[in-house]
Design a protein around this motif. Structure first.
Motif, mmCIF file in Angstrom:
data_model
loop_
_atom_site.group_PDB
_atom_site.id
_atom_site.type_symbol
_atom_site.label_atom_id
_atom_site.label_comp_id
_atom_site.label_asym_id
_atom_site.label_seq_id
_atom_site.Cartn_x
_atom_site.Cartn_y
_atom_site.Cartn_z
ATOM 1 N N VAL A 59 0.845 -1.213 0.000
ATOM 2 C CA VAL A 59 0.000 0.000 0.000
ATOM 3 C C VAL A 59 0.876 1.258 0.000
ATOM 4 O O VAL A 59 0.610 2.217 -0.736
ATOM 5 C CB VAL A 59 -0.978 -0.015 1.209
ATOM 6 N N THR A 60 1.954 1.255 0.818
ATOM 7 C CA THR A 60 2.859 2.414 0.860
ATOM 8 C C THR A 60 3.532 2.617 -0.496
ATOM 9 O O THR A 60 3.623 3.747 -0.987
ATOM 10 C CB THR A 60 3.938 2.217 1.963
ATOM 11 N N GLY A 61 3.996 1.536 -1.085
ATOM 12 C CA GLY A 61 4.635 1.608 -2.400
ATOM 13 C C GLY A 61 3.681 2.158 -3.456
ATOM 14 O O GLY A 61 4.059 3.004 -4.269
ATOM 15 N N LEU A 62 2.443 1.684 -3.401
ATOM 16 C CA LEU A 62 1.424 2.137 -4.363
ATOM 17 C C LEU A 62 1.116 3.620 -4.187
ATOM 18 O O LEU A 62 1.070 4.379 -5.172
ATOM 19 C CB LEU A 62 0.146 1.311 -4.190
ATOM 20 N N VAL B 16 -8.662 -0.414 0.820
ATOM 21 C CA VAL B 16 -7.676 0.684 0.813
ATOM 22 C C VAL B 16 -7.062 0.828 -0.585
ATOM 23 O O VAL B 16 -6.955 1.945 -1.121
ATOM 24 C CB VAL B 16 -6.575 0.450 1.885
ATOM 25 N N VAL B 17 -6.681 -0.300 -1.194
ATOM 26 C CA VAL B 17 -6.077 -0.269 -2.537
ATOM 27 C C VAL B 17 -7.085 0.289 -3.556
ATOM 28 O O VAL B 17 -6.753 1.148 -4.374
ATOM 29 C CB VAL B 17 -5.569 -1.679 -2.948
ATOM 30 N N GLY B 18 -8.338 -0.178 -3.454
ATOM 31 C CA GLY B 18 -9.379 0.303 -4.375
ATOM 32 C C GLY B 18 -9.616 1.789 -4.244
ATOM 33 O O GLY B 18 -9.701 2.518 -5.243
ATOM 34 N N GLU B 21 -6.755 3.800 -5.754
ATOM 35 C CA GLU B 21 -6.853 3.870 -7.224
ATOM 36 C C GLU B 21 -7.926 4.880 -7.650
ATOM 37 O O GLU B 21 -7.738 5.631 -8.601
ATOM 38 C CB GLU B 21 -7.185 2.493 -7.818
ATOM 39 N N LEU B 22 -9.043 4.888 -6.922
ATOM 40 C CA LEU B 22 -10.118 5.847 -7.230
ATOM 41 C C LEU B 22 -9.656 7.276 -7.001
ATOM 42 O O LEU B 22 -9.914 8.177 -7.813
ATOM 43 C CB LEU B 22 -11.352 5.555 -6.359
ATOM 44 N N LEU B 23 -8.935 7.475 -5.900
ATOM 45 C CA LEU B 23 -8.397 8.800 -5.564
ATOM 46 C C LEU B 23 -7.417 9.257 -6.644
ATOM 47 O O LEU B 23 -7.406 10.427 -7.045
ATOM 48 C CB LEU B 23 -7.690 8.725 -4.206
ATOM 49 N N SER B 24 -6.625 8.303 -7.125
ATOM 50 C CA SER B 24 -5.652 8.601 -8.179
ATOM 51 C C SER B 24 -6.361 9.031 -9.467
ATOM 52 O O SER B 24 -5.949 10.005 -10.124
ATOM 53 C CB SER B 24 -4.775 7.376 -8.431
#
Lengths: 160, 103
Positions: A59-62, B16-18, B21-24
């Motif tokens: 997550v930090t890397g991303l 969190v990852v999703g 990506e949405l924020l990006s």
């Protein structure tokens, strides 16, 4: 051939700022990219032994990779839109920072008899860029071939 | 895919990852909109300046080509920005989705 308008103002040149201004942000971006890649590798290595370390690293890397990408391109788009427009009556410096401000600096040659070019340090001499100083204290940085620009401006001042 | 929601911890990380990506994607759209607004105002300014400086005959000959040429590199940069963001999003999503198999 310079173009003359109804006001007698002639366009002499449109100049981009020197590419060296991209060098420092490029290296910062490269370092941040390498750190984010290292975090992805750490996430891969620790996946079987420490799941939470792996997830945190991923997550930090991303986050770091995406933030670097957005910052780098926002900087490129901002810096790339800067222009120095030289006419026989004035110099116009257009500069934009996407999140911060838009700036148009205008330096007129009226009542001005002095303009100077300065190149300091090995990098500026090697890559032929520098600062153009005007009599009223205004200056333009990252000017490619500043002596050439000063010569153009001096000729324009003589044309008045 | 089931592994992504196998445990509460894994579900949280997936969310969190999703969201990241949405924020990006939202950031990309925001920067593009901001940039287009700035480019539009700069284009108007340059066109105004061009009209002020050039004589009408030369203006007819060159038209808005000169102004477009001033701004052309920006358009390429904008596409590079979109492409890099899309590539990063796809690669990171693939890596995360197939993480249990790859790692």
């Amino acid at each position: 051939m310079p173009a003359t308008g109804a006001t007698g103002e002639e366009l002499l040149a449109v100049v981009h700022e020197h590419w060296i201004k991209y060098a420092a942000p490029f290296f910062v971006g490269l370092i941040l990219l390498m750190i984010s890649v290292a975090l992805f590798v750490l996430a891969g290595i620790s996946a079987h032994h420490a799941m939470w370390l792996s997830h945190t690293s991923f997550v930090t890397g991303l986050l770091l990779l995406l933030a670097t990408n957005h910052w780098f391109f926002a900087m490129l788009l901002s810096e790339n839109s800067a222009r120095i427009i030289i006419t026989n009556k004035r110099v116009i410096h257009l500069r934009t920072r996407l999140f911060i401000h838009e700036e148009m600096k205008e330096i007129t040659f009226e009542k001005m008899r002095f303009v100077d070019a300065k190149m300091h340090g090995l990098l500026q001499v090697l890559f032929r860029y520098g600062t153009v100083w005007f009599e009223n204290g205004a200056s333009l940085t990252y000017v490619p071939h500043p002596n050439r620009m000063v010569k153009q401006i001096q000729q324009a001042m003589g044309m008045k | 895919m089931d592994a992504l929601f196998a445990t509460p911890g894994m579900t949280a990380v997936t969310v969190v990852v999703g969201l990241t990506e949405l924020l990006s994607a939202a950031m990309l759209l925001f920067i593009i909109r901001l940039f287009l607004r700035v480019r539009h105002s700069q284009e108007n300014l340059l066109l105004m300046l061009q009209r002020h400086l050039r004589n009408p005959a030369l203006d007819r000959l060159l038209g808005e080509v000169t102004v477009r040429r001033f701004l052309a590199p920006n358009r390429k940069l904008l596409w590079m920005y979109v492409l890099s963001t899309v590539i990063i999003t796809i690669l990171s999503m693939l890596l995360f989705t197939f993480q249990p198999h790859l790692l």
